[in-house]
Motif scaffolding. Structure first.
Motif, short mmCIF file in Angstrom:
data_model
loop_
_atom_site.label_atom_id
_atom_site.label_comp_id
_atom_site.label_asym_id
_atom_site.label_seq_id
_atom_site.Cartn_x
_atom_site.Cartn_y
_atom_site.Cartn_z
N TRP A 180 8.19 44.07 29.79
CA TRP A 180 8.94 44.56 30.94
C TRP A 180 10.38 44.76 30.49
O TRP A 180 10.92 43.94 29.75
CB TRP A 180 8.93 43.54 32.09
N PHE A 181 11.01 45.84 30.95
CA PHE A 181 12.39 46.11 30.57
C PHE A 181 13.26 46.28 31.80
O PHE A 181 12.91 47.00 32.73
CB PHE A 181 12.50 47.37 29.70
N ARG A 182 14.41 45.61 31.79
CA ARG A 182 15.43 45.77 32.82
C ARG A 182 16.67 46.39 32.18
O ARG A 182 17.23 45.86 31.22
CB ARG A 182 15.76 44.39 33.43
N TYR A 183 17.08 47.56 32.67
CA TYR A 183 18.27 48.23 32.14
C TYR A 183 19.52 47.37 32.39
O TYR A 183 19.78 46.98 33.53
CB TYR A 183 18.49 49.57 32.82
N PRO A 184 20.32 47.08 31.36
CA PRO A 184 21.60 46.41 31.59
C PRO A 184 22.48 47.25 32.53
O PRO A 184 22.54 48.48 32.42
CB PRO A 184 22.22 46.33 30.18
N PHE A 185 23.12 46.57 33.45
CA PHE A 185 23.96 47.20 34.47
C PHE A 185 23.16 48.14 35.37
O PHE A 185 23.74 48.92 36.13
CB PHE A 185 25.14 47.97 33.84
N LEU A 186 21.84 48.11 35.26
CA LEU A 186 20.95 49.07 35.95
C LEU A 186 21.34 50.51 35.61
O LEU A 186 21.15 51.42 36.41
CB LEU A 186 20.96 48.85 37.46
N ASP A 187 21.85 50.69 34.41
CA ASP A 187 22.32 51.99 33.95
C ASP A 187 21.17 52.71 33.24
O ASP A 187 20.81 52.36 32.11
CB ASP A 187 23.51 51.80 33.01
N GLU A 188 20.61 53.71 33.89
CA GLU A 188 19.50 54.46 33.31
C GLU A 188 19.95 55.74 32.61
O GLU A 188 19.15 56.61 32.29
CB GLU A 188 18.47 54.78 34.39
N GLY A 189 21.25 55.87 32.37
CA GLY A 189 21.76 57.02 31.64
C GLY A 189 22.58 57.94 32.51
O GLY A 189 22.37 58.03 33.71
N GLU A 190 23.54 58.61 31.87
CA GLU A 190 24.47 59.45 32.62
C GLU A 190 23.95 60.86 32.87
O GLU A 190 24.53 61.62 33.65
CB GLU A 190 25.81 59.52 31.88
N THR A 191 22.84 61.23 32.23
CA THR A 191 22.24 62.55 32.44
C THR A 191 20.73 62.41 32.58
O THR A 191 20.14 61.41 32.16
CB THR A 191 22.54 63.49 31.25
N ALA A 192 20.12 63.44 33.15
CA ALA A 192 18.66 63.45 33.27
C ALA A 192 18.02 63.42 31.89
O ALA A 192 16.96 62.80 31.68
CB ALA A 192 18.21 64.68 34.05
#
Length: 302
Positions: free
Chosen positions: A132-144
């Motif tokens: 299972w992975f949790r994005y740090p800061f819930l940051d999934e990236g600045e672009t699609a």
């Protein structure tokens, strides 16, 4: 949640918690980020003492909880390493939160993959389902494009995404608690406790409202917490609150089996807007929330 969203300062009205069979079946999964430690810590407290408090609160109430790890702590401060062993010994599983808790938006896909894989030796030491992975800061990236590339990395390594559908930025209490505790300001600590419980209560109504807005029903929730000194202090009260509001504590696997999480649990699928907040915002239906951080930031300074 460390992803900061600007909300107007406003009190959210709680939905009533009715004593019905449906209310009693309301489910929430507890997830705890930043193991082995979300600091800073007050004088006299350590990663081990903090973990003891969090683990004791969870096990006393028989609450399942995934812990999401940043492995760099075990190298930068080896005294934190026993926390991972303690967590597993309590029957609690561990999962991946990236080696050094970096923003995805600040990394290339190659660097993201390195962050993911570098954590794995610590996770492979256990027998739990650690994919299972949790994005740090819930940051999934600045672009699609960045988001899609990261999901491709996760899919190739067999990961599921641990989405978040309930939070109240509990991390924002960590620094103020350290300052107030070291200053011996018991009145301020009581105020911190009062504000924390207020935030938690408002969050329940807020996320139930979002669930109805987005899905037309109440979904099971995934709550984001952090392994901090203040969490160790107040977690028993928080768990009691959720029980009083008609929640039962479920596993992450059970909650994310709900269709609401289909695009998260399988990163091979096309990504939808992230979490309840972003999905509601896409519908232009994001209500205001009380701004606690502006008050917290000024406590016990000077």
């Amino acid at each position: 949640m460390k992803l900061k969203v600007a909300f107007a300062a406003s009190i959210v009205v709680l939905l009533p918690a009715c004593a019905t069979p449906q209310a009693n079946q309301r489910a929430i999964a507890i997830t705890v980020d930043d193991l082995p430690l979300h600091g800073p810590t007050p004088h006299g407290e350590t990663a081990v003492s903090v973990a003891e408090g969090v683990i004791s609160a969870l096990t006393a109430e028989h609450v399942p909880a995934y812990g999401f790890i940043n492995g760099h702590w075990t190298v930068d401060d080896p005294a934190t390493a026993p926390v991972l062993t303690m967590w597993r010994a309590a029957g609690l599983p561990l999962a991946n939160h990236g080696w050094s808790h970096r923003h995805l938006s600040e990394m290339t896909p190659v660097e993201f993959e390195q962050e993911l894989v570098r954590n794995e030796p610590l996770l492979q030491a256990g027998s739990e389902d650690w994919h299972w992975f949790r994005y740090p800061f819930l940051d999934e990236g600045e672009t699609a494009e960045k988001r899609a590339a990261a999901r491709d990395v996760l899919a190739r390594h067999g990961y599921k995404i641990a989405s978040v559908t309930a939070d109240f930025s509990d991390w924002a209490w960590t620094g103020p608690y350290q300052r107030c505790k070291d200053a011996g300001d018991t009145a301020a600590i009581s105020k911190l406790e009062e504000l924390y419980m207020q935030a938690a209560r408002e969050s329940i109504g807020y996320h139930r409202n979002l669930s109805q807005t987005v899905y037309g029903r109440e979904i099971p929730y995934v709550l984001l917490l952090h392994v901090s000194p203040f969490e160790a202090r107040i977690l028993p009260r928080l768990l009691k609150l959720y029980r009083e509001e008609g929640f039962r504590f479920a596993t992450l696997e059970e909650v994310e089996a709900d269709p609401a999480y289909h695009d998260q649990i399988d990163p091979k699928l096309s990504a939808e807007p992230q979490g309840l907040d972003h999905k509601a915002a896409a519908k232009q239906a994001l209500p205001p929330r009380t701004d606690f951080q502006s008050v917290l930031d000024g406590m016990c300074k000077g």
